[in-house]
Design a protein around this motif. Structure first.
Motif, short mmCIF file in Angstrom:
data_model
loop_
_atom_site.label_atom_id
_atom_site.label_comp_id
_atom_site.label_asym_id
_atom_site.label_seq_id
_atom_site.Cartn_x
_atom_site.Cartn_y
_atom_site.Cartn_z
N THR A 1 0.81 -1.22 0.00
CA THR A 1 0.00 0.00 0.00
C THR A 1 0.84 1.27 0.00
O THR A 1 0.63 2.17 -0.82
CB THR A 1 -0.94 0.00 1.23
N LYS A 2 1.80 1.38 0.92
CA LYS A 2 2.63 2.60 1.00
C LYS A 2 3.47 2.78 -0.25
O LYS A 2 3.55 3.89 -0.80
CB LYS A 2 3.56 2.55 2.22
N ILE A 3 4.09 1.70 -0.70
CA ILE A 3 4.98 1.82 -1.87
C ILE A 3 4.18 2.21 -3.11
O ILE A 3 4.61 3.08 -3.88
CB ILE A 3 5.78 0.51 -2.09
N ARG A 4 3.01 1.61 -3.31
CA ARG A 4 2.19 1.99 -4.48
C ARG A 4 1.83 3.47 -4.42
O ARG A 4 1.89 4.17 -5.44
CB ARG A 4 0.93 1.13 -4.55
N ARG A 5 1.45 3.95 -3.24
CA ARG A 5 1.07 5.37 -3.12
C ARG A 5 2.26 6.29 -3.36
O ARG A 5 2.15 7.29 -4.08
CB ARG A 5 0.46 5.62 -1.73
N LEU A 6 3.39 5.96 -2.79
CA LEU A 6 4.57 6.81 -2.97
C LEU A 6 5.14 6.71 -4.38
O LEU A 6 5.70 7.68 -4.90
CB LEU A 6 5.63 6.48 -1.92
N ALA A 7 4.97 5.56 -5.02
CA ALA A 7 5.43 5.41 -6.41
C ALA A 7 4.66 6.36 -7.32
O ALA A 7 5.22 6.90 -8.28
CB ALA A 7 5.28 3.97 -6.86
N ARG A 8 3.38 6.57 -7.03
CA ARG A 8 2.60 7.53 -7.84
C ARG A 8 3.18 8.94 -7.68
O ARG A 8 3.23 9.71 -8.65
CB ARG A 8 1.13 7.48 -7.45
N VAL A 9 3.62 9.28 -6.49
CA VAL A 9 4.24 10.59 -6.27
C VAL A 9 5.55 10.67 -7.07
O VAL A 9 5.80 11.66 -7.77
CB VAL A 9 4.51 10.84 -4.77
N ALA A 10 6.36 9.63 -6.99
CA ALA A 10 7.63 9.61 -7.74
C ALA A 10 7.36 9.75 -9.24
O ALA A 10 8.06 10.49 -9.94
CB ALA A 10 8.40 8.32 -7.46
N GLU A 11 6.33 9.08 -9.74
CA GLU A 11 5.97 9.15 -11.15
C GLU A 11 5.60 10.59 -11.54
O GLU A 11 5.96 11.05 -12.62
CB GLU A 11 4.80 8.20 -11.41
N GLN A 12 4.91 11.31 -10.66
CA GLN A 12 4.55 12.70 -10.95
C GLN A 12 5.78 13.58 -11.12
O GLN A 12 5.73 14.60 -11.79
CB GLN A 12 3.67 13.26 -9.83
N PHE A 13 6.88 13.19 -10.50
CA PHE A 13 8.13 13.93 -10.62
C PHE A 13 8.97 13.43 -11.80
O PHE A 13 10.11 13.86 -11.96
CB PHE A 13 8.93 13.84 -9.32
N GLY A 14 8.44 12.50 -12.57
CA GLY A 14 9.18 11.97 -13.72
C GLY A 14 10.26 10.97 -13.34
O GLY A 14 11.15 10.69 -14.13
N CYS A 15 10.17 10.41 -12.14
CA CYS A 15 11.17 9.46 -11.68
C CYS A 15 10.79 8.04 -12.08
O CYS A 15 9.62 7.70 -12.20
CB CYS A 15 11.30 9.51 -10.16
N ARG A 16 11.80 7.23 -12.22
CA ARG A 16 11.61 5.80 -12.42
C ARG A 16 11.45 5.18 -11.04
O ARG A 16 12.20 5.49 -10.13
CB ARG A 16 12.85 5.24 -13.11
N ALA A 17 10.46 4.31 -10.88
CA ALA A 17 10.22 3.65 -9.58
C ALA A 17 10.53 2.17 -9.70
O ALA A 17 10.03 1.51 -10.61
CB ALA A 17 8.77 3.85 -9.14
N VAL A 18 11.37 1.69 -8.81
CA VAL A 18 11.68 0.26 -8.75
C VAL A 18 11.46 -0.21 -7.32
O VAL A 18 11.62 0.57 -6.37
CB VAL A 18 13.13 -0.07 -9.21
N SER A 19 11.11 -1.48 -7.19
CA SER A 19 10.87 -2.03 -5.86
C SER A 19 11.28 -3.51 -5.87
O SER A 19 10.49 -4.37 -6.25
CB SER A 19 9.40 -1.88 -5.47
N PRO A 20 12.52 -3.78 -5.50
CA PRO A 20 13.00 -5.17 -5.49
C PRO A 20 12.18 -6.03 -4.53
O PRO A 20 11.74 -5.57 -3.48
CB PRO A 20 14.44 -5.07 -5.01
N ASP A 21 12.00 -7.27 -4.91
CA ASP A 21 11.27 -8.22 -4.09
C ASP A 21 12.25 -8.96 -3.19
O ASP A 21 12.98 -9.83 -3.64
CB ASP A 21 10.52 -9.21 -4.99
N ASP A 22 12.25 -8.60 -1.92
CA ASP A 22 13.18 -9.21 -0.95
C ASP A 22 12.47 -10.17 0.00
O ASP A 22 12.99 -10.49 1.08
CB ASP A 22 13.89 -8.11 -0.14
N ARG A 23 11.30 -10.66 -0.39
CA ARG A 23 10.57 -11.58 0.49
C ARG A 23 11.29 -12.91 0.69
O ARG A 23 11.01 -13.63 1.64
CB ARG A 23 9.16 -11.82 -0.06
N ALA A 24 12.26 -13.22 -0.18
CA ALA A 24 12.96 -14.50 -0.08
C ALA A 24 13.91 -14.56 1.12
O ALA A 24 14.36 -15.64 1.49
CB ALA A 24 13.74 -14.77 -1.36
#
Length: 182
Positions: A18-41
């Motif tokens: 939830t938090k990452i999806r919301r903040l990624a939208r903010v980053a997108e508004q600034f023209g930033c590339r958003a990445v989120s590695p999956d570290d659940r392993a």
């Protein structure tokens, strides 16, 4: 200037919570590339630091690290090797038993910490000590560890943080695609 915003999730969450999806939208508004590695392993924060330091060299542009809980610890520890333009830490796991560094060092020009007064997992006093040691901007909210009750405020704080890191007064043209979890 386009930057890569790398989101680092907590121990019990996933790469596009939830938090990452919301903040990624903010980053997108600034023209930033958003990445989120999956570290659940792995539940090992130091293994997560190693994985991040291996990934970071292939990420374009200035790097901004955003970490939540264990991801905040990972971002702080990795920052000494990666020298990001900014660190935005949400309820960072500092001062906890079982972590190699109880008081990790952090290195970035801009460091902002957001924490909940009612966090039952990471003691507020430890986060205040961490913020003081790094002269970080600190926001204490009437919320718990997940910071879900104040998510829109967290998003506004993140937008203000990005504006400072990117030396902008307002967002640029939004980009339409987010990079999938690595």
């Amino acid at each position: 200037m386009s930057a890569t915003v790398c989101f680092l999730h907590g121990r019990e969450s996933g790469p596009w919570g939830t938090k990452i999806r919301r903040l990624a939208r903010v980053a997108e508004q600034f023209g930033c590339r958003a990445v989120s590695p999956d570290d659940r392993a792995t539940q090992d924060p130091d293994e997560r630091v190693r994985r991040l330091t291996e990934l970071a060299p292939v990420l374009p542009g200035p790097l901004i690290l955003v970490g939540s809980s264990m991801g905040g610890y990972v971002a702080a520890v990795a920052s000494t090797l990666l020298h990001p333009a900014g660190l935005f830490l949400l309820a960072p796991a500092v001062g906890l038993a079982g972590y190699e560094l109880a008081a990790p060092q952090a290195l970035a020009r801009h460091i902002t910490v957001v924490h909940g007064w009612d966090d039952a997992i990471v003691p507020t006093a430890k986060v205040i000590d961490f913020a003081r040691a790094h002269r970080a901007t600190l926001h204490l909210l009437a919320d718990g560890h997940l910071l879900h009750n104040d998510l829109e405020r967290v998003a506004r704080l993140f937008g203000e943080f990005l504006a400072v890191c990117l030396d902008r007064n307002r967002p640029g043209v939004p980009r339409r695609e987010l990079v999938a979890a690595l």
